[in-house]
Design a protein around this motif. Structure first.
Motif, PDB file in Angstrom:
ATOM      1  N   CYS A 219       0.814  -1.219   0.000  1.00 44.32           N
ATOM      2  CA  CYS A 219       0.000   0.000   0.000  1.00 44.32           C
ATOM      3  C   CYS A 219       0.845   1.266   0.000  1.00 44.32           C
ATOM      4  CB  CYS A 219      -0.959   0.015   1.197  1.00 44.32           C
ATOM      5  SG  CYS A 219      -0.172   0.098   2.813  1.00 44.32           S
ATOM      6  N   GLY A 220       2.140   1.140   0.274  1.00 42.81           N
ATOM      7  CA  GLY A 220       3.032   2.284   0.236  1.00 42.81           C
ATOM      8  C   GLY A 220       2.931   3.202   1.432  1.00 42.81           C
ATOM      9  N   LYS A 221       2.269   2.746   2.490  1.00 40.26           N
ATOM     10  CA  LYS A 221       2.105   3.567   3.684  1.00 40.26           C
ATOM     11  C   LYS A 221       2.996   3.051   4.808  1.00 40.26           C
ATOM     12  CE  LYS A 221      -2.672   4.615   2.553  1.00 40.26           C
ATOM     13  NZ  LYS A 221      -4.069   4.418   2.921  1.00 40.26           N
ATOM     14  N   TYR A 222       3.343   3.956   5.715  1.00 38.66           N
ATOM     15  CA  TYR A 222       4.120   3.589   6.889  1.00 38.66           C
ATOM     16  C   TYR A 222       3.188   3.287   8.046  1.00 38.66           C
ATOM     17  CZ  TYR A 222       8.362   5.218   4.609  1.00 38.66           C
ATOM     18  OH  TYR A 222       9.418   5.366   3.757  1.00 38.66           O
ATOM     19  N   TYR A 223       3.564   2.333   8.875  1.00 42.48           N
ATOM     20  CA  TYR A 223       2.825   2.056  10.089  1.00 42.48           C
ATOM     21  C   TYR A 223       3.806   1.936  11.237  1.00 42.48           C
ATOM     22  CZ  TYR A 223       4.065  -2.828   9.090  1.00 42.48           C
ATOM     23  OH  TYR A 223       4.747  -3.983   8.818  1.00 42.48           O
ATOM     24  N   GLU A 224       3.322   2.195  12.441  1.00 44.03           N
ATOM     25  CA  GLU A 224       4.177   2.183  13.622  1.00 44.03           C
ATOM     26  C   GLU A 224       4.497   0.749  14.037  1.00 44.03           C
ATOM     27  OE1 GLU A 224       5.600   4.803  15.179  1.00 44.03           O
ATOM     28  OE2 GLU A 224       4.747   5.976  13.548  1.00 44.03           O
ATOM     29  N   GLY A 225       5.671   0.571  14.610  1.00 45.10           N
ATOM     30  CA  GLY A 225       6.041  -0.719  15.156  1.00 45.10           C
ATOM     31  C   GLY A 225       7.013  -1.468  14.269  1.00 45.10           C
ATOM     32  N   ARG A 226       7.364  -2.643  14.738  1.00 43.92           N
ATOM     33  CA  ARG A 226       8.308  -3.489  14.025  1.00 43.92           C
ATOM     34  C   ARG A 226       7.645  -4.134  12.821  1.00 43.92           C
ATOM     35  NH1 ARG A 226      10.839  -7.790  17.345  1.00 43.92           N
ATOM     36  NH2 ARG A 226      12.054  -7.885  15.458  1.00 43.92           N
ATOM     37  N   ALA A 227       8.494  -4.644  11.923  1.00 43.82           N
ATOM     38  CA  ALA A 227       7.990  -5.319  10.726  1.00 43.82           C
ATOM     39  C   ALA A 227       7.222  -6.571  11.138  1.00 43.82           C
ATOM     40  CB  ALA A 227       9.139  -5.678   9.804  1.00 43.82           C
ATOM     41  N   ALA A 228       6.004  -6.684  10.675  1.00 49.57           N
ATOM     42  CA  ALA A 228       5.177  -7.845  10.960  1.00 49.57           C
ATOM     43  C   ALA A 228       4.970  -8.622   9.670  1.00 49.57           C
ATOM     44  CB  ALA A 228       3.828  -7.389  11.522  1.00 49.57           C
ATOM     45  N   ALA A 229       4.387  -9.798   9.773  1.00 50.18           N
ATOM     46  CA  ALA A 229       4.147 -10.616   8.593  1.00 50.18           C
ATOM     47  C   ALA A 229       3.076  -9.982   7.700  1.00 50.18           C
ATOM     48  CB  ALA A 229       3.726 -12.018   8.997  1.00 50.18           C
ATOM     49  N   PHE A 230       2.113  -9.272   8.315  1.00 52.59           N
ATOM     50  CA  PHE A 230       1.034  -8.642   7.572  1.00 52.59           C
ATOM     51  C   PHE A 230       0.999  -7.161   7.884  1.00 52.59           C
ATOM     52  CE2 PHE A 230      -0.205 -13.029   7.974  1.00 52.59           C
ATOM     53  CZ  PHE A 230      -0.689 -13.336   6.715  1.00 52.59           C
ATOM     54  N   CYS A 231       0.634  -6.357   6.916  1.00 49.95           N
ATOM     55  CA  CYS A 231       0.469  -4.914   7.109  1.00 49.95           C
ATOM     56  C   CYS A 231      -0.838  -4.682   7.864  1.00 49.95           C
ATOM     57  CB  CYS A 231       0.444  -4.193   5.768  1.00 49.95           C
ATOM     58  SG  CYS A 231       0.045  -2.435   5.891  1.00 49.95           S
ATOM     59  N   PRO A 232      -0.832  -3.912   8.967  1.00 50.59           N
ATOM     60  CA  PRO A 232      -2.078  -3.669   9.701  1.00 50.59           C
ATOM     61  C   PRO A 232      -3.018  -2.712   8.966  1.00 50.59           C
ATOM     62  CG  PRO A 232      -0.269  -2.478  10.716  1.00 50.59           C
ATOM     63  CD  PRO A 232       0.324  -3.341   9.638  1.00 50.59           C
TER      64      PRO A 232
ATOM     65  N   CYS B  45      -3.392  -2.500   5.259  1.00 55.87           N
ATOM     66  CA  CYS B  45      -4.046  -3.101   4.087  1.00 55.87           C
ATOM     67  C   CYS B  45      -4.206  -4.614   4.228  1.00 55.87           C
ATOM     68  CB  CYS B  45      -3.268  -2.769   2.817  1.00 55.87           C
ATOM     69  SG  CYS B  45      -1.638  -3.526   2.709  1.00 55.87           S
ATOM     70  N   GLY B  46      -3.537  -5.210   5.203  1.00 56.73           N
ATOM     71  CA  GLY B  46      -3.685  -6.640   5.446  1.00 56.73           C
ATOM     72  C   GLY B  46      -2.890  -7.538   4.522  1.00 56.73           C
ATOM     73  N   SER B  47      -2.049  -6.959   3.666  1.00 51.66           N
ATOM     74  CA  SER B  47      -1.318  -7.795   2.716  1.00 51.66           C
ATOM     75  C   SER B  47      -0.092  -8.432   3.374  1.00 51.66           C
ATOM     76  CB  SER B  47      -0.876  -6.969   1.510  1.00 51.66           C
ATOM     77  OG  SER B  47       0.115  -6.055   1.895  1.00 51.66           O
ATOM     78  N   LEU B  48       0.240  -9.579   2.885  1.00 52.67           N
ATOM     79  CA  LEU B  48       1.443 -10.270   3.318  1.00 52.67           C
ATOM     80  C   LEU B  48       2.622  -9.522   2.739  1.00 52.67           C
ATOM     81  CD1 LEU B  48       2.687 -12.812   4.652  1.00 52.67           C
ATOM     82  CD2 LEU B  48       2.445 -13.946   2.463  1.00 52.67           C
ATOM     83  N   HIS B  49       3.625  -9.229   3.534  1.00 48.92           N
ATOM     84  CA  HIS B  49       4.769  -8.468   3.037  1.00 48.92           C
ATOM     85  C   HIS B  49       5.464  -9.223   1.914  1.00 48.92           C
ATOM     86  CE1 HIS B  49       4.575  -5.146   5.716  1.00 48.92           C
ATOM     87  NE2 HIS B  49       4.414  -5.957   6.737  1.00 48.92           N
ATOM     88  N   GLY B  50       5.762  -8.500   0.847  1.00 47.31           N
ATOM     89  CA  GLY B  50       6.406  -9.084  -0.316  1.00 47.31           C
ATOM     90  C   GLY B  50       5.420  -9.556  -1.365  1.00 47.31           C
ATOM     91  N   THR B  51       4.099  -9.427  -1.092  1.00 46.73           N
ATOM     92  CA  THR B  51       3.080  -9.829  -2.067  1.00 46.73           C
ATOM     93  C   THR B  51       2.114  -8.682  -2.267  1.00 46.73           C
ATOM     94  OG1 THR B  51       1.588 -10.711  -0.396  1.00 46.73           O
ATOM     95  CG2 THR B  51       3.211 -12.232  -1.313  1.00 46.73           C
ATOM     96  N   SER B  52       1.211  -8.834  -3.180  1.00 45.18           N
ATOM     97  CA  SER B  52       0.195  -7.806  -3.418  1.00 45.18           C
ATOM     98  C   SER B  52      -1.041  -8.111  -2.581  1.00 45.18           C
ATOM     99  CB  SER B  52      -0.154  -7.763  -4.902  1.00 45.18           C
ATOM    100  OG  SER B  52      -0.776  -8.970  -5.265  1.00 45.18           O
ATOM    101  N   ASN B  53      -2.066  -7.281  -2.730  1.00 38.98           N
ATOM    102  CA  ASN B  53      -3.297  -7.440  -1.962  1.00 38.98           C
ATOM    103  C   ASN B  53      -4.207  -8.525  -2.502  1.00 38.98           C
ATOM    104  OD1 ASN B  53      -2.568  -5.447  -0.271  1.00 38.98           O
ATOM    105  ND2 ASN B  53      -3.897  -3.881  -1.156  1.00 38.98           N
ATOM    106  N   ARG B  54      -3.966  -9.018  -3.692  1.00 36.80           N
ATOM    107  CA  ARG B  54      -4.907  -9.962  -4.279  1.00 36.80           C
ATOM    108  C   ARG B  54      -4.883 -11.304  -3.558  1.00 36.80           C
ATOM    109  NH1 ARG B  54      -2.441 -13.222  -8.050  1.00 36.80           N
ATOM    110  NH2 ARG B  54      -0.305 -12.653  -8.458  1.00 36.80           N
ATOM    111  N   VAL B  55      -5.957 -12.045  -3.696  1.00 39.03           N
ATOM    112  CA  VAL B  55      -6.112 -13.327  -3.038  1.00 39.03           C
ATOM    113  C   VAL B  55      -5.101 -14.307  -3.610  1.00 39.03           C
ATOM    114  CG1 VAL B  55      -7.716 -15.230  -2.637  1.00 39.03           C
ATOM    115  CG2 VAL B  55      -8.551 -12.877  -2.678  1.00 39.03           C
ATOM    116  N   ILE B  56      -4.471 -15.071  -2.727  1.00 37.98           N
ATOM    117  CA  ILE B  56      -3.477 -16.047  -3.179  1.00 37.98           C
ATOM    118  C   ILE B  56      -4.171 -17.083  -4.054  1.00 37.98           C
ATOM    119  CG2 ILE B  56      -1.879 -17.847  -2.423  1.00 37.98           C
ATOM    120  CD1 ILE B  56      -1.398 -16.167   0.088  1.00 37.98           C
ATOM    121  N   GLY B  57      -3.619 -17.357  -5.206  1.00 40.90           N
ATOM    122  CA  GLY B  57      -4.188 -18.323  -6.126  1.00 40.90           C
ATOM    123  C   GLY B  57      -5.011 -17.675  -7.222  1.00 40.90           C
TER     124      GLY B  57
END
Length: 112
Positions: free
Chosen positions: A73-86, A88-100
């Protein structure tokens, strides 16, 4: 004079042995090759050696101060790097689209 040359050659071979082992290569083979054929194998080793694992960048979003950048999403969020962006909910390193879901295909809706 010859003793000094052998000491320098031994020091270079020892460095190559340790460096190759740190990089996951066969240090003994490189050290022997460099000891006997310095002019050929030292330049070759310096060209083909693998990067150190500590120099490789992990697949973690960059952090600026206490903020972490989400690549989706290109936005910054507070805190340490997590597996998911709080945000947009996307998995880091992937896009927002549904897997598959193929790129360009519509995402499934609640009615489908």
């Amino acid at each position: 004079m010859e003793l000094i040359g052998l000491l320098i050659l031994g020091a270079i071979s020892l460095w190559a042995y340790q460096d190759a082992n740190k990089r996951g290569e066969n240090g003994l083979l490189w050290a022997i090759a460099i000891f006997f054929f310095l002019i050929i194998f030292l330049p070759w080793y310096l060209i083909v050696r693998k990067p150190l694992a500590s120099n490789m960048v992990a697949n973690v979003p960059p952090q600026i101060g206490g903020s972490t950048l989400c690549h989706s999403c290109g936005k910054y969020y507070e805190g340490r790097a997590a597996a998911f962006c709080p945000l947009c909910g996307s998995l880091h390193g992937t896009s927002n689209r549904v897997i598959g879901t193929p790129a360009g295909a519509s995402e499934p809706t609640a009615n489908e």
